[in-house]
Design a protein around this motif. Structure first.
Motif, PDB file in Angstrom:
ATOM      1  N   ASP A 156       0.841  -1.202   0.000  1.00 57.16           N
ATOM      2  CA  ASP A 156       0.000   0.000   0.000  1.00 57.16           C
ATOM      3  C   ASP A 156       0.870   1.244   0.000  1.00 57.16           C
ATOM      4  OD1 ASP A 156       0.153   1.194   2.968  1.00 57.16           O
ATOM      5  OD2 ASP A 156       0.103  -0.989   3.117  1.00 57.16           O
ATOM      6  N   TYR A 157       0.274   2.386  -0.268  1.00 55.84           N
ATOM      7  CA  TYR A 157       0.966   3.669  -0.169  1.00 55.84           C
ATOM      8  C   TYR A 157      -0.073   4.777  -0.023  1.00 55.84           C
ATOM      9  CZ  TYR A 157      -0.165   4.621  -5.114  1.00 55.84           C
ATOM     10  OH  TYR A 157      -0.821   4.843  -6.298  1.00 55.84           O
ATOM     11  N   ILE A 158       0.380   5.938   0.444  1.00 53.02           N
ATOM     12  CA  ILE A 158      -0.480   7.108   0.580  1.00 53.02           C
ATOM     13  C   ILE A 158      -0.354   7.943  -0.689  1.00 53.02           C
ATOM     14  CG2 ILE A 158      -1.037   9.147   1.947  1.00 53.02           C
ATOM     15  CD1 ILE A 158      -1.417   6.479   3.419  1.00 53.02           C
ATOM     16  N   GLY A 159      -1.497   8.263  -1.307  1.00 49.75           N
ATOM     17  CA  GLY A 159      -1.488   9.024  -2.550  1.00 49.75           C
ATOM     18  C   GLY A 159      -2.359  10.268  -2.461  1.00 49.75           C
ATOM     19  N   GLN A 160      -1.968  11.287  -3.202  1.00 51.38           N
ATOM     20  CA  GLN A 160      -2.683  12.572  -3.241  1.00 51.38           C
ATOM     21  C   GLN A 160      -3.278  12.749  -4.632  1.00 51.38           C
ATOM     22  OE1 GLN A 160      -0.113  15.930  -2.596  1.00 51.38           O
ATOM     23  NE2 GLN A 160      -1.780  17.326  -2.163  1.00 51.38           N
ATOM     24  N   TRP A 161      -4.604  12.661  -4.716  1.00 52.55           N
ATOM     25  CA  TRP A 161      -5.282  12.654  -5.999  1.00 52.55           C
ATOM     26  C   TRP A 161      -6.246  13.833  -6.118  1.00 52.55           C
ATOM     27  CZ3 TRP A 161      -3.467   8.792  -9.029  1.00 52.55           C
ATOM     28  CH2 TRP A 161      -2.860   7.712  -8.382  1.00 52.55           C
ATOM     29  N   SER A 162      -6.315  14.404  -7.330  1.00 59.05           N
ATOM     30  CA  SER A 162      -7.246  15.510  -7.601  1.00 59.05           C
ATOM     31  C   SER A 162      -8.010  15.208  -8.874  1.00 59.05           C
ATOM     32  CB  SER A 162      -6.491  16.836  -7.760  1.00 59.05           C
ATOM     33  OG  SER A 162      -5.694  17.114  -6.630  1.00 59.05           O
ATOM     34  N   GLY A 163      -9.241  15.674  -8.911  1.00 61.72           N
ATOM     35  CA  GLY A 163     -10.067  15.493 -10.100  1.00 61.72           C
ATOM     36  C   GLY A 163     -11.508  15.813  -9.792  1.00 61.72           C
ATOM     37  N   VAL A 164     -12.377  15.446 -10.707  1.00 63.71           N
ATOM     38  CA  VAL A 164     -13.793  15.732 -10.521  1.00 63.71           C
ATOM     39  C   VAL A 164     -14.463  14.578  -9.782  1.00 63.71           C
ATOM     40  CG1 VAL A 164     -14.385  14.751 -12.792  1.00 63.71           C
ATOM     41  CG2 VAL A 164     -15.949  16.361 -11.680  1.00 63.71           C
ATOM     42  N   SER A 165     -15.358  14.908  -8.871  1.00 60.39           N
ATOM     43  CA  SER A 165     -16.161  13.894  -8.199  1.00 60.39           C
ATOM     44  C   SER A 165     -16.908  13.079  -9.243  1.00 60.39           C
ATOM     45  CB  SER A 165     -17.152  14.576  -7.253  1.00 60.39           C
ATOM     46  OG  SER A 165     -18.250  13.743  -6.965  1.00 60.39           O
ATOM     47  N   LEU A 166     -16.831  11.754  -9.144  1.00 62.86           N
ATOM     48  CA  LEU A 166     -17.545  10.918 -10.105  1.00 62.86           C
ATOM     49  C   LEU A 166     -19.044  11.156 -10.002  1.00 62.86           C
ATOM     50  CD1 LEU A 166     -17.708   8.810 -12.291  1.00 62.86           C
ATOM     51  CD2 LEU A 166     -17.453   7.016 -10.544  1.00 62.86           C
ATOM     52  N   ARG A 167     -19.527  11.371  -8.812  1.00 61.68           N
ATOM     53  CA  ARG A 167     -20.960  11.666  -8.648  1.00 61.68           C
ATOM     54  C   ARG A 167     -21.332  12.932  -9.417  1.00 61.68           C
ATOM     55  NH1 ARG A 167     -24.692  10.644  -3.858  1.00 61.68           N
ATOM     56  NH2 ARG A 167     -26.638  11.531  -4.621  1.00 61.68           N
ATOM     57  N   LEU A 168     -20.537  13.984  -9.266  1.00 60.29           N
ATOM     58  CA  LEU A 168     -20.825  15.232  -9.960  1.00 60.29           C
ATOM     59  C   LEU A 168     -20.819  15.012 -11.470  1.00 60.29           C
ATOM     60  CD1 LEU A 168     -19.469  18.747  -9.124  1.00 60.29           C
ATOM     61  CD2 LEU A 168     -19.423  17.924 -11.481  1.00 60.29           C
ATOM     62  N   PHE A 169     -19.843  14.237 -11.964  1.00 65.98           N
ATOM     63  CA  PHE A 169     -19.758  13.999 -13.394  1.00 65.98           C
ATOM     64  C   PHE A 169     -20.974  13.223 -13.887  1.00 65.98           C
ATOM     65  CE2 PHE A 169     -18.559  11.515 -17.117  1.00 65.98           C
ATOM     66  CZ  PHE A 169     -18.067  12.508 -17.942  1.00 65.98           C
ATOM     67  N   LEU A 170     -21.369  12.184 -13.151  1.00 65.68           N
ATOM     68  CA  LEU A 170     -22.523  11.396 -13.564  1.00 65.68           C
ATOM     69  C   LEU A 170     -23.792  12.233 -13.566  1.00 65.68           C
ATOM     70  CD1 LEU A 170     -21.795   8.033 -11.702  1.00 65.68           C
ATOM     71  CD2 LEU A 170     -21.543   8.502 -14.147  1.00 65.68           C
ATOM     72  N   GLU A 171     -23.919  13.112 -12.581  1.00 66.45           N
ATOM     73  CA  GLU A 171     -25.081  14.010 -12.552  1.00 66.45           C
ATOM     74  C   GLU A 171     -25.037  14.976 -13.728  1.00 66.45           C
ATOM     75  OE1 GLU A 171     -25.856  14.152  -7.696  1.00 66.45           O
ATOM     76  OE2 GLU A 171     -24.665  15.709  -8.673  1.00 66.45           O
ATOM     77  N   ARG A 172     -23.835  15.453 -14.053  1.00 68.19           N
ATOM     78  CA  ARG A 172     -23.685  16.423 -15.144  1.00 68.19           C
ATOM     79  C   ARG A 172     -24.117  15.841 -16.488  1.00 68.19           C
ATOM     80  NH1 ARG A 172     -20.203  20.909 -15.833  1.00 68.19           N
ATOM     81  NH2 ARG A 172     -20.457  21.128 -13.568  1.00 68.19           N
ATOM     82  N   VAL A 173     -23.841  14.555 -16.710  1.00 63.14           N
ATOM     83  CA  VAL A 173     -24.162  13.948 -18.007  1.00 63.14           C
ATOM     84  C   VAL A 173     -25.530  13.258 -17.993  1.00 63.14           C
ATOM     85  CG1 VAL A 173     -21.742  13.657 -18.612  1.00 63.14           C
ATOM     86  CG2 VAL A 173     -22.942  11.784 -17.436  1.00 63.14           C
ATOM     87  N   GLY A 174     -26.263  13.402 -16.910  1.00 62.58           N
ATOM     88  CA  GLY A 174     -27.603  12.844 -16.854  1.00 62.58           C
ATOM     89  C   GLY A 174     -27.641  11.334 -16.731  1.00 62.58           C
ATOM     90  N   ALA A 175     -26.730  10.778 -15.958  1.00 61.60           N
ATOM     91  CA  ALA A 175     -26.714   9.333 -15.758  1.00 61.60           C
ATOM     92  C   ALA A 175     -27.871   8.895 -14.865  1.00 61.60           C
ATOM     93  CB  ALA A 175     -25.385   8.900 -15.137  1.00 61.60           C
ATOM     94  N   ASP A 176     -28.361   7.705 -15.088  1.00 62.85           N
ATOM     95  CA  ASP A 176     -29.412   7.129 -14.252  1.00 62.85           C
ATOM     96  C   ASP A 176     -28.749   6.577 -12.985  1.00 62.85           C
ATOM     97  OD1 ASP A 176     -31.429   5.757 -13.024  1.00 62.85           O
ATOM     98  OD2 ASP A 176     -32.017   4.584 -14.798  1.00 62.85           O
ATOM     99  N   LEU A 177     -28.854   7.312 -11.890  1.00 66.37           N
ATOM    100  CA  LEU A 177     -28.163   6.941 -10.657  1.00 66.37           C
ATOM    101  C   LEU A 177     -28.843   5.793  -9.926  1.00 66.37           C
ATOM    102  CD1 LEU A 177     -27.181  10.456  -9.258  1.00 66.37           C
ATOM    103  CD2 LEU A 177     -26.003   9.010 -10.938  1.00 66.37           C
ATOM    104  N   SER A 178     -29.969   5.323 -10.452  1.00 69.60           N
ATOM    105  CA  SER A 178     -30.612   4.160  -9.855  1.00 69.60           C
ATOM    106  C   SER A 178     -30.070   2.851 -10.431  1.00 69.60           C
ATOM    107  CB  SER A 178     -32.133   4.219 -10.066  1.00 69.60           C
ATOM    108  OG  SER A 178     -32.461   4.036 -11.440  1.00 69.60           O
ATOM    109  N   CYS A 179     -29.220   2.934 -11.451  1.00 68.58           N
ATOM    110  CA  CYS A 179     -28.633   1.731 -12.035  1.00 68.58           C
ATOM    111  C   CYS A 179     -27.678   1.066 -11.050  1.00 68.58           C
ATOM    112  CB  CYS A 179     -27.901   2.070 -13.327  1.00 68.58           C
ATOM    113  SG  CYS A 179     -28.999   2.389 -14.712  1.00 68.58           S
TER     114      CYS A 179
END
Length: 262
Positions: A154-177
């Motif tokens: 294992d190791y400690i990592g520092q990651w940046s990016g867009v929340s996957l939830r935010l992205f899925l909401e942005r593209v109109g994903a069906d979150l009930s899937c």
């Protein structure tokens, strides 16, 4: 008749304060509940395998797959989508991160950002492909978490990016899937459950230690979630699909546990 406890160098002379147990009662109950479930799973597997001949490999494999599917259901039931994984200070971040794939680092084929596109499929309303500049323009979130590999390191990592939830909401994903599936430029594929995809510590990562992710570690886009083992974090992502059909994964189709939660 109850026998008195014998003397032992490992037994303290004074009993611990009973309030300690009362204070941590919820944790103890949780540990006990998990232990019972795991024990039941192990006993169930042994019971089912007990009637199998060692030469009957197909029956044994089918039994083990059934146990694995049951284990997936148990892990999904235990998963708390609101519980956050531990985070760490920047001083503990490993630079660069450790490389791991189903091939050696020398065989990495870098992705051309100028031609790269993120394709969308399945239960998504807006399926237009995304480019690197469009991904980079989205709101950025940073997490410093532990990467845990199924191989034991294992190791400690520092990651940046867009929340996957935010992205899925942005593209109109069906979150009930039930599933979010990923395809990658190197031929790798994988998938996670929707609850883990929507977890607040699940990102489509574009940066490591606040710099663009280097080629060997998934440039320009990779999944980074705090609630899954390392192989559940595909690199060099080229497509995302939202679906109710079980999509499997590179290692899962070779016998690894699909849910693989932490």
């Amino acid at each position: 008749m109850t026998r008195p406890l014998s003397k032992s160098r490992f037994r303290p002379g004074n009993a611990p304060d009973a309030t300690i147990l009362q204070e941590h009662a919820p944790l103890l109950r949780d540990i006990e509940r998990r232990g019972v479930l795991r024990g039941s799973l192990s006993l169930g597997a042994l019971a089912m395998l007990g009637g199998c001949s060692p030469k009957d490999s197909e029956t044994i494999q089918a039994t083990l797959r059934a146990v694995s599917r049951f284990n997936d259901r148990v892990q999904a039931w235990l998963f708390d989508p609101t519980k956050l994984a531990p985070t760490y200070p920047e001083s503990m971040v490993l630079k660069p991160p450790r490389f791991n794939a189903f091939y050696e680092v020398g065989d990495v084929n870098p992705v051309d950002a100028a031609t790269w596109k993120l394709e969308l499929a399945g239960r998504i309303a807006e399926r237009q492909p995304w480019t690197v500049p469009q991904i980079m323009a989205l709101p950025e979130q940073e997490i410093i978490i532990r990467h845990i590999c199924v191989e034991g390191w294992d190791y400690i990592g520092q990651w940046s990016g867009v929340s996957l939830r935010l992205f899925l909401e942005r593209v109109g994903a069906d979150l009930s899937c039930r599933y979010v599936a990923f395809r990658c430029a190197d031929g790798y594929w994988g998938s996670i459950d929707m609850a883990s995809a929507l977890h607040p510590q699940t990102l489509l990562a574009t940066k490591y230690a606040r710099e663009a992710i280097a080629d060997p570690f998934g440039y320009p886009l990779r999944l980074r979630t705090a609630v899954k083992l390392g192989f559940k974090n595909p690199k060099w992502i080229t497509s995302i699909e939202v679906t109710n059909d079980y999509p499997g994964g590179y290692w899962e189709d070779r016998g690894f546990n699909w849910f693989s939660g932490l």
